[in-house]
Design a protein around this motif. Structure first.
Motif, short mmCIF file in Angstrom:
data_model
loop_
_atom_site.label_atom_id
_atom_site.label_comp_id
_atom_site.label_asym_id
_atom_site.label_seq_id
_atom_site.Cartn_x
_atom_site.Cartn_y
_atom_site.Cartn_z
N LEU A 1 1.34 -8.41 -11.71
CA LEU A 1 1.41 -7.21 -10.88
C LEU A 1 0.29 -6.28 -11.31
CD1 LEU A 1 2.88 -5.59 -8.69
CD2 LEU A 1 4.28 -4.60 -10.51
N ARG A 2 -0.60 -5.97 -10.39
CA ARG A 2 -1.73 -5.09 -10.69
C ARG A 2 -1.67 -3.87 -9.79
NH1 ARG A 2 -6.58 -8.12 -8.99
NH2 ARG A 2 -5.15 -9.22 -7.65
N VAL A 3 -2.22 -2.77 -10.27
CA VAL A 3 -2.34 -1.55 -9.49
C VAL A 3 -3.82 -1.30 -9.29
CG1 VAL A 3 -1.87 0.93 -9.42
CG2 VAL A 3 -0.24 -0.61 -10.52
N GLY A 4 -4.20 -1.00 -8.06
CA GLY A 4 -5.60 -0.73 -7.77
C GLY A 4 -5.76 0.36 -6.74
N ALA A 5 -7.00 0.68 -6.45
CA ALA A 5 -7.31 1.67 -5.42
C ALA A 5 -7.26 1.00 -4.05
CB ALA A 5 -8.68 2.28 -5.68
N ALA A 6 -6.57 1.60 -3.12
CA ALA A 6 -6.44 1.02 -1.78
C ALA A 6 -7.79 0.89 -1.09
CB ALA A 6 -5.48 1.86 -0.93
N ARG A 7 -8.72 1.75 -1.42
CA ARG A 7 -10.04 1.71 -0.76
C ARG A 7 -10.83 0.46 -1.10
NH1 ARG A 7 -10.56 5.16 -5.00
NH2 ARG A 7 -12.19 4.69 -6.51
N GLU A 8 -10.42 -0.25 -2.18
CA GLU A 8 -11.11 -1.47 -2.56
C GLU A 8 -10.81 -2.62 -1.60
OE1 GLU A 8 -9.96 -2.15 -6.59
OE2 GLU A 8 -11.02 -0.37 -7.32
N GLY A 9 -9.85 -2.42 -0.73
CA GLY A 9 -9.51 -3.45 0.25
C GLY A 9 -8.57 -4.49 -0.33
N GLU A 10 -8.11 -5.36 0.54
CA GLU A 10 -7.17 -6.39 0.12
C GLU A 10 -7.87 -7.39 -0.78
OE1 GLU A 10 -4.65 -9.44 2.64
OE2 GLU A 10 -4.10 -7.35 2.98
N SER A 11 -7.17 -7.84 -1.79
CA SER A 11 -7.73 -8.74 -2.78
C SER A 11 -7.07 -10.10 -2.66
CB SER A 11 -7.49 -8.15 -4.17
OG SER A 11 -8.06 -8.95 -5.15
N VAL A 12 -7.56 -11.03 -3.45
CA VAL A 12 -6.96 -12.36 -3.54
C VAL A 12 -6.14 -12.40 -4.81
CG1 VAL A 12 -7.47 -14.82 -3.80
CG2 VAL A 12 -8.88 -13.40 -2.30
N GLY A 13 -4.99 -13.03 -4.76
CA GLY A 13 -4.13 -13.12 -5.93
C GLY A 13 -4.77 -13.90 -7.05
N TRP A 14 -4.37 -13.59 -8.28
CA TRP A 14 -4.87 -14.33 -9.44
C TRP A 14 -4.27 -15.72 -9.45
CZ3 TRP A 14 -4.27 -10.52 -14.14
CH2 TRP A 14 -5.16 -9.47 -13.98
N ARG A 15 -5.03 -16.69 -9.91
CA ARG A 15 -4.53 -18.05 -10.06
C ARG A 15 -3.76 -18.17 -11.37
NH1 ARG A 15 -8.32 -22.22 -7.17
NH2 ARG A 15 -9.05 -20.88 -5.50
N TYR B 1 0.83 -1.20 0.00
CA TYR B 1 0.00 0.00 0.00
C TYR B 1 0.86 1.25 0.00
CZ TYR B 1 -3.80 -3.13 1.05
OH TYR B 1 -4.74 -4.14 0.98
N GLY B 2 0.43 2.25 -0.77
CA GLY B 2 1.11 3.54 -0.83
C GLY B 2 0.10 4.62 -1.14
N GLY B 3 -0.30 5.36 -0.15
CA GLY B 3 -1.30 6.40 -0.36
C GLY B 3 -2.63 5.79 -0.76
N ALA B 4 -3.18 6.28 -1.85
CA ALA B 4 -4.49 5.81 -2.31
C ALA B 4 -4.39 4.59 -3.22
CB ALA B 4 -5.20 6.95 -3.05
N ARG B 5 -3.18 4.09 -3.46
CA ARG B 5 -2.99 2.98 -4.40
C ARG B 5 -2.45 1.74 -3.68
NH1 ARG B 5 -5.98 4.03 -8.22
NH2 ARG B 5 -4.78 3.16 -9.90
N VAL B 6 -2.68 0.60 -4.30
CA VAL B 6 -2.13 -0.66 -3.80
C VAL B 6 -1.57 -1.43 -4.98
CG1 VAL B 6 -4.37 -1.85 -3.94
CG2 VAL B 6 -2.60 -2.75 -2.42
N LEU B 7 -0.40 -2.04 -4.79
CA LEU B 7 0.19 -2.94 -5.77
C LEU B 7 -0.10 -4.36 -5.30
CD1 LEU B 7 3.72 -1.35 -6.30
CD2 LEU B 7 1.74 -1.20 -7.81
#
Length: 107
Positions: free
Chosen positions: A45-59, A8-14
């Motif tokens: 490697l995906r970039v998303g909005a941190a507000r979306e919460g933690e995700s599950v990795g792609w298979r 997490y970094g600011g409003a983004r998540v890797l």
């Protein structure tokens, strides 16, 4: 994160999806991949909005499908722009070389 790592970094998540278990030490992720001839391992490697919460990795299957989509798109773009002569010629050429390098093992 299950199936990878989240940074997490600011409003983004890797979000790094990995088929192998990863552990973090400081600012570095480590994992063990047993070598074998002809074996392919995909990461995403995906970039998303941190507000979306933690995700599950792609298979692995989803990573493979998206990689195939990326390669098809790069090849299509390359065919359309091959031999381009005009404004920004160097930049157009460069923008074709970068995706090719990123998918080097998948030509």
């Amino acid at each position: 994160m299950r199936g990878g790592l989240a940074a997490y970094g600011g409003a983004r998540v890797l979000l790094l999806s990995s088929p192998v278990g990863l552990r973090v030490s400081g600012f570095t992720a480590h994992g063990r991949i047993p070598p074998s001839a002809g074996h392919r391992i995909g990461f995403a490697l995906r970039v998303g909005a941190a507000r979306e919460g933690e995700s599950v990795g792609w298979r692995a299957g989803r990573i493979r499908r998206r990689m195939c989509d990326t390669i098809k798109g790069r090849r299509s773009w390359s065919r359309l722009h091959r031999g381009y002569a005009g404004p920004w010629q160097d930049e157009v050429g460069h923008s074709g070389r970068v995706p090719r390098a990123l998918t080097f093992g998948s030509h």
